[in-house]
Scaffold this motif. Structure first.
Motif, mmCIF file in Angstrom:
data_model
loop_
_atom_site.group_PDB
_atom_site.id
_atom_site.type_symbol
_atom_site.label_atom_id
_atom_site.label_comp_id
_atom_site.label_asym_id
_atom_site.label_seq_id
_atom_site.Cartn_x
_atom_site.Cartn_y
_atom_site.Cartn_z
ATOM 1 N N ALA A 100 0.835 -1.206 0.000
ATOM 2 C CA ALA A 100 0.000 0.000 0.000
ATOM 3 C C ALA A 100 0.865 1.249 0.000
ATOM 4 C CB ALA A 100 -0.938 -0.006 1.207
ATOM 5 N N GLU A 101 1.953 1.232 0.765
ATOM 6 C CA GLU A 101 2.843 2.390 0.800
ATOM 7 C C GLU A 101 3.554 2.570 -0.532
ATOM 8 O OE1 GLU A 101 2.882 4.680 3.042
ATOM 9 O OE2 GLU A 101 1.657 3.631 4.508
ATOM 10 N N ASP A 102 3.949 1.474 -1.179
ATOM 11 C CA ASP A 102 4.550 1.581 -2.514
ATOM 12 C C ASP A 102 3.590 2.264 -3.480
ATOM 13 O OD1 ASP A 102 6.994 0.369 -1.876
ATOM 14 O OD2 ASP A 102 6.317 -1.633 -2.494
ATOM 15 N N ASP A 103 2.320 1.849 -3.430
ATOM 16 C CA ASP A 103 1.308 2.460 -4.303
ATOM 17 C C ASP A 103 1.138 3.935 -3.986
ATOM 18 O OD1 ASP A 103 0.913 -0.001 -5.514
ATOM 19 O OD2 ASP A 103 -0.947 -0.443 -4.422
ATOM 20 N N ALA A 104 1.094 4.274 -2.696
ATOM 21 C CA ALA A 104 0.933 5.675 -2.291
ATOM 22 C C ALA A 104 2.128 6.510 -2.745
ATOM 23 C CB ALA A 104 0.756 5.773 -0.778
ATOM 24 N N ILE A 105 3.312 5.985 -2.561
ATOM 25 C CA ILE A 105 4.521 6.701 -2.977
ATOM 26 C C ILE A 105 4.481 6.973 -4.480
ATOM 27 C CG2 ILE A 105 7.022 6.409 -3.290
ATOM 28 C CD1 ILE A 105 6.956 5.021 -0.449
ATOM 29 N N LEU A 131 4.169 12.705 0.631
ATOM 30 C CA LEU A 131 5.176 11.745 0.175
ATOM 31 C C LEU A 131 6.214 11.482 1.267
ATOM 32 C CD1 LEU A 131 6.482 10.009 -2.048
ATOM 33 C CD2 LEU A 131 7.587 12.094 -2.892
ATOM 34 N N ALA A 132 6.653 12.514 1.946
ATOM 35 C CA ALA A 132 7.640 12.349 3.018
ATOM 36 C C ALA A 132 7.094 11.449 4.121
ATOM 37 C CB ALA A 132 8.037 13.707 3.592
ATOM 38 N N ASP A 133 5.825 11.637 4.486
ATOM 39 C CA ASP A 133 5.206 10.788 5.509
ATOM 40 C C ASP A 133 5.112 9.342 5.041
ATOM 41 O OD1 ASP A 133 4.838 13.013 7.141
ATOM 42 O OD2 ASP A 133 2.710 13.251 6.600
ATOM 43 N N GLU A 134 4.714 9.137 3.791
ATOM 44 C CA GLU A 134 4.548 7.778 3.270
ATOM 45 C C GLU A 134 5.897 7.058 3.184
ATOM 46 O OE1 GLU A 134 1.665 6.741 3.304
ATOM 47 O OE2 GLU A 134 0.290 8.304 2.672
ATOM 48 N N GLU A 135 6.937 7.770 2.795
ATOM 49 C CA GLU A 135 8.259 7.141 2.724
ATOM 50 C C GLU A 135 8.768 6.776 4.113
ATOM 51 O OE1 GLU A 135 10.820 9.595 0.286
ATOM 52 O OE2 GLU A 135 9.958 8.763 -1.552
ATOM 53 N N ALA A 136 8.500 7.620 5.099
ATOM 54 C CA ALA A 136 8.911 7.300 6.472
ATOM 55 C C ALA A 136 8.166 6.067 6.985
ATOM 56 C CB ALA A 136 8.651 8.505 7.391
ATOM 57 N N HIS A 137 6.893 5.987 6.679
ATOM 58 C CA HIS A 137 6.104 4.830 7.102
ATOM 59 C C HIS A 137 6.604 3.566 6.413
ATOM 60 C CE1 HIS A 137 1.998 2.828 7.809
ATOM 61 N NE2 HIS A 137 2.643 2.890 8.942
ATOM 62 N N HIS A 138 6.926 3.666 5.129
ATOM 63 C CA HIS A 138 7.465 2.527 4.386
ATOM 64 C C HIS A 138 8.761 2.036 5.033
ATOM 65 C CE1 HIS A 138 9.366 0.292 1.095
ATOM 66 N NE2 HIS A 138 8.131 0.085 0.661
ATOM 67 N N THR A 139 9.616 2.967 5.404
ATOM 68 C CA THR A 139 10.890 2.607 6.042
ATOM 69 C C THR A 139 10.657 1.883 7.358
ATOM 70 O OG1 THR A 139 12.015 4.463 4.993
ATOM 71 C CG2 THR A 139 13.047 3.544 6.971
ATOM 72 N N GLU A 140 9.711 2.370 8.150
ATOM 73 C CA GLU A 140 9.401 1.732 9.429
ATOM 74 C C GLU A 140 8.925 0.294 9.223
ATOM 75 O OE1 GLU A 140 6.695 2.533 13.391
ATOM 76 O OE2 GLU A 140 5.989 3.338 11.486
ATOM 77 N N PHE A 141 8.044 0.077 8.268
ATOM 78 C CA PHE A 141 7.518 -1.269 8.048
ATOM 79 C C PHE A 141 8.519 -2.182 7.353
ATOM 80 C CE2 PHE A 141 3.769 0.333 9.820
ATOM 81 C CZ PHE A 141 3.027 -0.773 10.230
#
Length: 151
Positions: A100-105, A131-141
């Motif tokens: 989902a984060e990949d799609d959002a990014i 985008l900055a928030d989504e990339e940070a979330h992707h990194t966390e997961f």
């Protein structure tokens, strides 16, 4: 000058953010087990962030003289983020979040590009902020996924 591509991307992202809220909240409720607590906590915290993203997108649509869509426009697409039958299958939820984060990014990069080409700096700013928030979330997961053995 806004374009149909910009309003289409804003609308798509608005709907996606609401679907993400539903899936994050549901997974935060249903997950069980030793590995679940940190993931559940992160999902719960991100529900508000995703709602804030939807609000930003909806407000931008309104500024562009468009209306954010209601639930009738909703068509579920996050199949990999559905709650698992086995509520201890934390890894499948993590993988669903990453997808989902990949799609959002991808959506927010496309929105930024379209806004840049249309000389729409306000939409560019919205896209970069989210985008900055989504990339940070992707990194966390991605970090959560490292805790599970890979086949």
């Amino acid at each position: 000058m806004t374009t149909d591509e910009i309003t289409d991307l804003l609308t798509e992202a608005y709907i996606d953010e609401h679907e993400t809220v539903m899936n994050y909240q549901t997974n935060a409720i249903v997950l069980d087990g030793v590995h679940a607590e940190e993931v559940k906590s992160s999902l719960e915290a991100d529900v508000q962030e995703e709602l804030d993203h939807a609000r930003m997108l909806g407000e931008r649509l309104k500024q562009l003289d468009e209306s954010p869509p209601g639930s009738a426009a909703f068509e579920a697409s996050q199949h990999s983020l559905q709650p698992p039958e086995d509520t201890t299958d934390v890894q499948s939820v993590i993988e669903g979040v990453l997808e989902a984060e990949d799609d959002a990014i991808e959506t927010y990069r496309s929105l930024h590009e379209a806004a840049s080409e249309a000389n729409d700096p306000v939409t560019e700013d919205v896209a970069v902020t989210i985008l900055a928030d989504e990339e940070a979330h992707h990194t966390e997961f991605r970090g959560f996924l490292k805790e599970f053995p890979q086949d």
